[in-house]
Design a protein around this motif. Structure first.
Motif, mmCIF file in Angstrom:
data_model
loop_
_atom_site.group_PDB
_atom_site.id
_atom_site.type_symbol
_atom_site.label_atom_id
_atom_site.label_comp_id
_atom_site.label_asym_id
_atom_site.label_seq_id
_atom_site.Cartn_x
_atom_site.Cartn_y
_atom_site.Cartn_z
ATOM 1 N N SER A 78 1.015 -4.594 13.285
ATOM 2 C CA SER A 78 1.512 -4.467 11.922
ATOM 3 C C SER A 78 1.070 -3.142 11.310
ATOM 4 O O SER A 78 1.848 -2.448 10.661
ATOM 5 C CB SER A 78 1.004 -5.633 11.069
ATOM 6 O OG SER A 78 1.345 -5.447 9.723
ATOM 7 N N PHE A 79 -0.182 -2.767 11.545
ATOM 8 C CA PHE A 79 -0.709 -1.502 11.032
ATOM 9 C C PHE A 79 0.021 -0.314 11.655
ATOM 10 O O PHE A 79 0.488 0.580 10.958
ATOM 11 C CB PHE A 79 -2.212 -1.410 11.325
ATOM 12 C CG PHE A 79 -2.826 -0.101 10.911
ATOM 13 C CD1 PHE A 79 -3.105 0.166 9.584
ATOM 14 C CD2 PHE A 79 -3.114 0.875 11.862
ATOM 15 C CE1 PHE A 79 -3.656 1.376 9.192
ATOM 16 C CE2 PHE A 79 -3.670 2.083 11.489
ATOM 17 C CZ PHE A 79 -3.947 2.335 10.144
ATOM 18 N N SER B 202 3.777 0.167 10.576
ATOM 19 C CA SER B 202 4.084 0.383 9.161
ATOM 20 C C SER B 202 4.092 1.869 8.824
ATOM 21 O O SER B 202 3.198 2.607 9.241
ATOM 22 C CB SER B 202 3.038 -0.323 8.301
ATOM 23 O OG SER B 202 3.215 0.004 6.949
ATOM 24 N N PRO B 203 5.082 2.325 8.035
ATOM 25 C CA PRO B 203 5.107 3.737 7.633
ATOM 26 C C PRO B 203 4.040 4.064 6.593
ATOM 27 O O PRO B 203 3.697 5.212 6.390
ATOM 28 C CB PRO B 203 6.511 3.924 7.063
ATOM 29 C CG PRO B 203 6.935 2.571 6.639
ATOM 30 C CD PRO B 203 6.245 1.605 7.564
ATOM 31 N N TRP C 57 0.763 1.623 5.498
ATOM 32 C CA TRP C 57 0.058 0.339 5.437
ATOM 33 C C TRP C 57 -0.987 0.396 4.329
ATOM 34 O O TRP C 57 -1.737 1.364 4.217
ATOM 35 C CB TRP C 57 -0.604 0.081 6.786
ATOM 36 C CG TRP C 57 -1.197 -1.276 6.973
ATOM 37 C CD1 TRP C 57 -0.560 -2.395 7.413
ATOM 38 C CD2 TRP C 57 -2.562 -1.653 6.768
ATOM 39 N NE1 TRP C 57 -1.452 -3.443 7.495
ATOM 40 C CE2 TRP C 57 -2.685 -3.014 7.099
ATOM 41 C CE3 TRP C 57 -3.701 -0.966 6.325
ATOM 42 C CZ2 TRP C 57 -3.885 -3.706 7.011
ATOM 43 C CZ3 TRP C 57 -4.903 -1.653 6.232
ATOM 44 C CH2 TRP C 57 -4.980 -3.012 6.572
ATOM 45 N N ARG D 271 -3.875 3.437 0.941
ATOM 46 C CA ARG D 271 -2.690 3.480 1.804
ATOM 47 C C ARG D 271 -2.957 4.417 2.984
ATOM 48 O O ARG D 271 -3.443 5.523 2.802
ATOM 49 C CB ARG D 271 -1.473 3.940 1.019
ATOM 50 C CG ARG D 271 -0.183 3.943 1.829
ATOM 51 C CD ARG D 271 1.024 4.128 0.941
ATOM 52 N NE ARG D 271 1.255 3.002 0.070
ATOM 53 C CZ ARG D 271 1.911 1.890 0.408
ATOM 54 N NH1 ARG D 271 2.424 1.771 1.617
ATOM 55 N NH2 ARG D 271 2.080 0.905 -0.444
ATOM 56 N N SER E 189 -1.384 6.391 6.391
ATOM 57 C CA SER E 189 -0.169 6.905 6.999
ATOM 58 C C SER E 189 -0.535 7.734 8.221
ATOM 59 O O SER E 189 -1.542 8.458 8.214
ATOM 60 C CB SER E 189 0.606 7.787 6.020
ATOM 61 O OG SER E 189 0.965 7.043 4.875
#
Length: 195
Positions: A134-135, A138-139, A141, A189, A191
């Motif tokens: 999931s991490f 994700s663009p 997370w 966040r 990236s």
């Protein structure tokens, strides 16, 4: 004759313009750390190595967490500053089985009464393959309320047990003095970047 004058002066003007533009571009290229043959990834890996070693020595139980994790994101230095509005930024590496697989930045912002600056490091331990996928997929997370924070009391071990290991993501925030109790990464966040 005027056309000869234009022709004879045009190369000089063009040459001067190229010189000025070319000369001003050299410092910009030198300041940019993302060029060919850049050593940015090696420098970042060295910082991550140092932060990981410090964490393993100063925060007992983190080595066991890393051993049981599907992947570990280590952010060796996050700088947080604020005067009314606060912001933080840092860069780090995601490691799987001890090897760097990707680089990430961490950015957060907050409102409220805050003056000053601090620096800290942190690690996110992805305890399940699903959490790690999931991490990575994700663009951007973001840390939410589902992340468990691992704390210890006065230098004791983090107290890793089977219940702890079932949490999808465990965060450890540490600094020059060891574990930082009460710290939160909520809203941060992450990236993927190319250093």
């Amino acid at each position: 004759m005027s056309s000869e004058t234009k022709t004879s002066h045009s190369p000089q003007i063009l040459t001067r313009r190229n010189f000025v533009l070319g000369g001003s571009a050299v410092p910009l290229l030198a300041a940019c750390g993302n060029g060919v043959n850049s050593q940015a990834s090696q420098r970042l890996d060295a910082r991550v190595d140092s932060a990981q070693e410090f964490m393993f020595q100063e925060v007992p139980g983190t080595e066991e967490l890393a051993y049981n994790a599907a992947g570990v994101l280590i952010m060796p230095l996050v700088t947080e500053a604020g005067f009314g509005f606060g912001a933080s930024y840092g860069r780090g590496a995601l490691r799987i089985n001890g090897a760097t697989v990707d680089y990430y930045n961490a950015i957060s912002g907050s409102f409220g009464f805050q003056i000053g600056a601090q620096q800290y490091a942190h690690a996110l331990f992805f305890m399940t393959e699903e959490a790690l996928s999931s991490f990575r997929g994700s663009p951007g997370w973001a840390v939410g309320a589902d992340v468990r924070y691992a704390f210890n009391a006065s230098g004791a071990s983090l107290g890793i047990d089977s219940n702890t290991l079932t949490n999808p993501v465990i965060a450890v925030v540490f600094g020059q003095a060891g574990l930082i109790a009460g710290a939160t990464l909520e809203g941060t966040r992450y990236s993927r970047i190319i250093p």
